[in-house]
Design a protein around this motif. Structure first.
Motif, PDB file in Angstrom:
ATOM      1  N   UNK A 164       2.374   9.764   3.966  1.00 30.11           N
ATOM      2  CA  UNK A 164       1.344  11.070   3.288  1.00 30.11           C
ATOM      3  C   UNK A 164       0.954  10.606   2.710  1.00 30.11           C
ATOM      4  N   UNK A 165      -1.070  10.799   3.311  1.00 21.70           N
ATOM      5  CA  UNK A 165      -1.946  10.560   2.244  1.00 21.70           C
ATOM      6  C   UNK A 165      -2.793  11.918   2.907  1.00 21.70           C
ATOM      7  N   UNK A 166      -2.606  12.990   2.667  1.00 22.34           N
ATOM      8  CA  UNK A 166      -3.759  13.714   2.924  1.00 22.34           C
ATOM      9  C   UNK A 166      -4.091  14.226   1.279  1.00 22.34           C
ATOM     10  N   UNK A 167      -5.200  15.329   0.774  1.00 20.02           N
ATOM     11  CA  UNK A 167      -5.086  15.414  -0.313  1.00 20.02           C
ATOM     12  C   UNK A 167      -4.189  16.290  -0.575  1.00 20.02           C
ATOM     13  N   UNK A 168      -4.261  17.650  -0.076  1.00 22.75           N
ATOM     14  CA  UNK A 168      -3.939  18.993  -0.113  1.00 22.75           C
ATOM     15  C   UNK A 168      -2.202  18.608  -0.696  1.00 22.75           C
ATOM     16  N   UNK A 169      -1.452  17.474   0.018  1.00 20.51           N
ATOM     17  CA  UNK A 169       0.129  16.993   0.000  1.00 20.51           C
ATOM     18  C   UNK A 169      -0.124  16.364  -0.781  1.00 20.51           C
ATOM     19  N   UNK A 170      -0.498  15.191  -1.662  1.00 19.42           N
ATOM     20  CA  UNK A 170       0.116  14.281  -1.719  1.00 19.42           C
ATOM     21  C   UNK A 170      -1.215  14.885  -3.911  1.00 19.42           C
ATOM     22  N   UNK A 171      -2.482  14.749  -3.474  1.00 17.99           N
ATOM     23  CA  UNK A 171      -2.694  14.788  -4.892  1.00 17.99           C
ATOM     24  C   UNK A 171      -2.435  15.709  -6.612  1.00 17.99           C
ATOM     25  N   UNK A 172      -1.315  16.545  -5.928  1.00 16.73           N
ATOM     26  CA  UNK A 172      -0.738  17.702  -7.019  1.00 16.73           C
ATOM     27  C   UNK A 172       0.690  16.781  -7.190  1.00 16.73           C
TER      28      UNK A 172
ATOM     29  N   UNK B 206       0.852   4.581   1.118  1.00 16.20           N
ATOM     30  CA  UNK B 206      -0.501   5.013   0.709  1.00 16.20           C
ATOM     31  C   UNK B 206      -1.765   5.015  -1.016  1.00 16.20           C
ATOM     32  N   UNK B 207      -2.025   4.059  -1.070  1.00 19.10           N
ATOM     33  CA  UNK B 207      -2.295   3.698  -2.562  1.00 19.10           C
ATOM     34  C   UNK B 207      -2.928   5.368  -3.412  1.00 19.10           C
ATOM     35  N   UNK B 208      -3.448   6.456  -2.536  1.00 16.37           N
ATOM     36  CA  UNK B 208      -4.199   7.488  -3.575  1.00 16.37           C
ATOM     37  C   UNK B 208      -2.194   8.225  -3.914  1.00 16.37           C
ATOM     38  N   UNK B 209      -1.581   7.974  -2.726  1.00 23.13           N
ATOM     39  CA  UNK B 209      -0.244   8.938  -2.849  1.00 23.13           C
ATOM     40  C   UNK B 209       1.071   7.890  -4.324  1.00 23.13           C
ATOM     41  N   UNK B 210       0.533   6.570  -4.228  1.00 27.35           N
ATOM     42  CA  UNK B 210       1.090   5.695  -5.300  1.00 27.35           C
ATOM     43  C   UNK B 210       0.923   6.262  -6.130  1.00 27.35           C
ATOM     44  N   UNK B 211      -0.974   6.490  -6.851  1.00 26.43           N
ATOM     45  CA  UNK B 211      -1.082   6.996  -8.189  1.00 26.43           C
ATOM     46  C   UNK B 211      -0.657   8.527  -8.315  1.00 26.43           C
TER      47      UNK B 211
ATOM     48  N   UNK C 108       9.171  11.021  12.556  1.00 22.88           N
ATOM     49  CA  UNK C 108       8.520  10.909  12.197  1.00 22.88           C
ATOM     50  C   UNK C 108       7.625  12.045  11.107  1.00 22.88           C
ATOM     51  N   UNK C 109       8.165  11.901   9.630  1.00 23.20           N
ATOM     52  CA  UNK C 109       7.053  12.617   9.391  1.00 23.20           C
ATOM     53  C   UNK C 109       6.251  12.563   8.316  1.00 23.20           C
ATOM     54  N   UNK C 110       4.778  13.795   9.251  1.00 24.49           N
ATOM     55  CA  UNK C 110       2.756  12.702   8.646  1.00 24.49           C
ATOM     56  C   UNK C 110       2.555  14.156   7.836  1.00 24.49           C
ATOM     57  N   UNK C 111       1.252  14.044   7.700  1.00 20.04           N
ATOM     58  CA  UNK C 111       0.038  14.739   8.265  1.00 20.04           C
ATOM     59  C   UNK C 111      -1.146  13.990   8.770  1.00 20.04           C
ATOM     60  N   UNK C 112      -0.563  12.796   9.472  1.00 20.89           N
ATOM     61  CA  UNK C 112      -1.830  12.568  10.190  1.00 20.89           C
ATOM     62  C   UNK C 112      -2.382  12.647  11.479  1.00 20.89           C
ATOM     63  N   UNK C 113      -3.421  12.570  11.679  1.00 22.00           N
ATOM     64  CA  UNK C 113      -3.829  13.131  13.360  1.00 22.00           C
ATOM     65  C   UNK C 113      -3.158  12.016  14.537  1.00 22.00           C
ATOM     66  N   UNK C 114      -3.563  10.855  14.078  1.00 22.86           N
ATOM     67  CA  UNK C 114      -3.178   9.839  14.589  1.00 22.86           C
ATOM     68  C   UNK C 114      -2.171   9.680  15.004  1.00 22.86           C
ATOM     69  N   UNK C 115      -1.939   9.451  14.184  1.00 20.43           N
ATOM     70  CA  UNK C 115      -0.077   9.509  14.050  1.00 20.43           C
ATOM     71  C   UNK C 115       0.262  10.077  14.948  1.00 20.43           C
ATOM     72  N   UNK C 116       0.454  11.573  15.338  1.00 23.90           N
ATOM     73  CA  UNK C 116       1.008  12.152  16.446  1.00 23.90           C
ATOM     74  C   UNK C 116       0.398  12.039  17.610  1.00 23.90           C
ATOM     75  N   UNK C 117      -0.684  11.313  18.347  1.00 24.52           N
ATOM     76  CA  UNK C 117      -0.542  11.016  19.397  1.00 24.52           C
ATOM     77  C   UNK C 117      -0.325   9.811  19.996  1.00 24.52           C
ATOM     78  N   UNK C 118       0.321   8.429  19.212  1.00 26.46           N
ATOM     79  CA  UNK C 118       0.892   7.730  19.355  1.00 26.46           C
ATOM     80  C   UNK C 118       2.765   7.997  19.193  1.00 26.46           C
ATOM     81  N   UNK C 119       2.893   9.176  18.861  1.00 29.48           N
ATOM     82  CA  UNK C 119       4.524   9.134  18.729  1.00 29.48           C
ATOM     83  C   UNK C 119       4.750  10.149  19.985  1.00 29.48           C
ATOM     84  N   UNK C 120       3.602  10.805  20.521  1.00 28.86           N
ATOM     85  CA  UNK C 120       3.510  11.900  22.067  1.00 28.86           C
ATOM     86  C   UNK C 120       3.638  10.497  23.216  1.00 28.86           C
TER      87      UNK C 120
END
Length: 357
Positions: free
Chosen positions: A205-213, A238-243, A276-288
């Motif tokens: 998880x790293x997208x602002x809408x999911x992790x900033x709050x 991710x560093x922003x998520x760790x914070x 895989x549970x994610x909010x990434x775009x690229x990872x969805x390509x790799x899992x496919x």
């Protein structure tokens, strides 16, 4: 032919790797400069990363560093303009949708350098995402468009691009995945926690809408833990998520917060995971491509083929949506998925051959 290859964030290098390998294997004379903008400072983007992906060290490092979107954009444009004043390439090639790609594309175009966009024509229609703005801006000024799907090509042609400018070539990220699949590295967490294939969950998880709050992030984690069937949940943070995580306490015996993994370690874990549970775009390509179930915690995606053809499901940003999805997974009813056309490991070669011609 002289080509500038622009990269500023870790996923860019994974995509650029395919092009560098293709140039190195080409019989034609091609000079390239690998330009690292420094948009992201990441310990994982160290010498070992370049060695793992068989990449040369950057020819030019702009050293931009952190800052707001506007600060980074301005700094990259100023620095890249200085590079171009000294020595112009025939083509500036940018990948994806990060700030570095947009800033260098605009700068090159103003300096009368042709611009090629790899992963052109992707759209989420979500204008709250900086990446969507970058995609549209890059596509509005590029001269050559290399797409991952026929649908992306059609979108560009409908928007007024000439058929002679648009090339459906496949996915460079998948080139790199397939090239190094046999070289994936078992990370320390595998042995430390005695993990077994298809008996753990990978989470990113790293997208602002999911992790900033903190409240939203906590809700997601609680729901994932509650519906995990007690499987280990491996969460490279991710560093922003760790914070944000540091602002609340969440105790769960099966949640493992670990440092970010290298490319080869991360994909070792993805390939063997239950889901895989994610909010990434690229990872969805790799899992496919790896045939791994994937749940995306976003309301939209610029990669719809991972849903319509692949193993990905778009759950949205309501944590409650995880409940039926996890039930379906553990009942064994998840879709098998197919690999999209031309995601075959030969995209970089196609792009280089087209640029030469």
């Amino acid at each position: 032919m002289k080509i500038d290859l622009i990269a500023g964030a870790r996923p860019n290098f994974v995509k650029i790797a395919s092009l560098i390998h293709s140039i190195q294997q080409s019989s034609s004379k091609i000079d390239f400069r690998l330009i690292h903008t420094g948009q992201h400072y990441d310990e994982a983007l160290s010498g070992s990363f370049f060695k793992q992906l068989e990449l040369p060290n950057p020819d030019i490092h702009l050293g931009i560093g952190s800052g707001s979107q506007a600060e980074q954009t301005a700094a990259i444009m100023i620095a890249y303009e200085k590079v171009l004043k000294k020595n112009k390439p025939d083509v500036c090639l940018v990948v994806g949708d990060v700030t570095s790609s947009m800033a260098c594309a605009v700068t090159a175009k103003k300096m009368q350098v042709k611009v090629a966009h790899v992963e052109a024509g992707l759209r989420s229609s979500d204008w709250s995402m900086p990446e969507e703005i970058n995609r549209v801006l890059i596509d509005s000024i590029s001269d050559y468009f290399f797409t991952t799907t026929k649908e992306a090509s059609l979108l560009l042609i409908k928007s007024g691009k000439s058929k002679q400018q648009v090339f459906f070539v496949g996915n460079t990220m998948i080139d790199t995945l397939l090239r190094f699949k046999a070289s994936f590295i078992q990370p320390r967490i595998w042995l430390d926690q005695k993990l077994r294939e298809k008996e753990y969950i990978m989470l990113t998880l790293h997208r602002p809408g999911n992790v900033d709050k903190a409240d939203q992030l906590k809700l997601f984690l609680k729901e994932i833990i509650k519906n995990s069937n007690a499987l280990p949940i491996i969460f490279p943070v991710h560093p922003r998520t760790a914070e944000v995580l540091s602002k609340f306490e969440l105790i769960a015996s099966n949640l493992y917060l670990i440092d970010p993994l290298s490319y080869l370690e991360f994909n070792y874990m993805v390939e063997r995971s239950k889901v895989v549970i994610t909010d990434s775009g690229g990872i969805t390509e790799e899992t496919t491509v790896m045939g791994v179930p994937c749940m995306t915690l976003r309301d939209n995606t610029e990669r719809p083929e991972t849903v319509t053809l692949g193993t990905n499901e778009l759950l949205g940003t309501d944590p409650a949506a995880l409940v039926p999805a996890m039930e379906k997974l553990f009942k064994g009813n998840w879709k098998k998925g197919k690999i999209p056309l031309k995601w075959d490991g030969k995209t970089g070669k196609r792009i280089i051959e087209i640029l030469i011609s």
